[in-house]
Design a protein around this motif. Sequence first.
Motif, mmCIF file in Angstrom:
data_model
loop_
_atom_site.group_PDB
_atom_site.id
_atom_site.type_symbol
_atom_site.label_atom_id
_atom_site.label_comp_id
_atom_site.label_asym_id
_atom_site.label_seq_id
_atom_site.Cartn_x
_atom_site.Cartn_y
_atom_site.Cartn_z
ATOM 1 N N HIS A 105 24.895 32.227 4.174
ATOM 2 C CA HIS A 105 25.829 31.095 4.115
ATOM 3 C C HIS A 105 26.736 31.075 5.340
ATOM 4 N N LEU A 106 27.286 32.230 5.668
ATOM 5 C CA LEU A 106 28.173 32.311 6.829
ATOM 6 C C LEU A 106 27.419 32.014 8.123
ATOM 7 N N GLY A 107 26.209 32.491 8.215
ATOM 8 C CA GLY A 107 25.383 32.216 9.389
ATOM 9 C C GLY A 107 25.039 30.748 9.529
ATOM 10 N N VAL A 112 34.560 31.124 6.315
ATOM 11 C CA VAL A 112 34.759 32.369 5.576
ATOM 12 C C VAL A 112 35.572 32.132 4.310
ATOM 13 N N LEU A 113 36.652 31.366 4.399
ATOM 14 C CA LEU A 113 37.489 31.128 3.211
ATOM 15 C C LEU A 113 36.723 30.372 2.130
ATOM 16 N N THR A 129 37.277 38.393 -1.415
ATOM 17 C CA THR A 129 37.629 38.787 -0.047
ATOM 18 C C THR A 129 37.001 40.131 0.302
ATOM 19 N N LEU A 130 37.120 41.103 -0.611
ATOM 20 C CA LEU A 130 36.553 42.431 -0.343
ATOM 21 C C LEU A 130 35.028 42.407 -0.326
ATOM 22 N N PHE A 131 34.445 41.598 -1.197
ATOM 23 C CA PHE A 131 32.980 41.500 -1.248
ATOM 24 C C PHE A 131 32.441 40.889 0.052
ATOM 25 N N VAL A 132 33.040 39.778 0.491
ATOM 26 C CA VAL A 132 32.590 39.119 1.720
ATOM 27 C C VAL A 132 32.831 40.026 2.925
#
Length: 145
Positions: A105-107, A112-113, A129-132
């Motif tokens: 997804h980020l790629g 990020v948020l 937040t910690l997982f990502v």
Amino acid sequence: MAGVSPRVGSLPVPVAGSLVLRRQWRLNPRDDIMAISRIRLRTFVVACAASLVALGSVVVGGATATAGTGAAEATFLDEISVNNATLPGKSADEMIIAGYATCDHLGAGVPVLDEISAVERDYRFGQGTLFVSAATTNLCPDFAS
């Protein structure tokens, strides 16, 4: 006389413009087969050697990549366990799959948020937040750099 070669002793001497006939040596057909067999054998041996080298490179490279991936996945699982960011009700394999999905997804350009919010919403827990962060650090380190 044009084209006639003079003789020196008992041997004919070629003259400019004259045809020189040469005796053609013919090998025994058995010798031809042996020569061809040797050429084919050498070609086969060289081709096999090249194939083995290429195959060995792929196998060794694949094993290295697999070992690196396994270590990254183990570190990812350790990090989310230490930070209490494991996904509720999911197995280790399912959390690794979710981590790689986060990387995908980020790629693809998801901010990020937004990804953090999606992880918290989809898995119904407050540690997105910690997982990502663990996923980007361990499973897709190129994204974090």
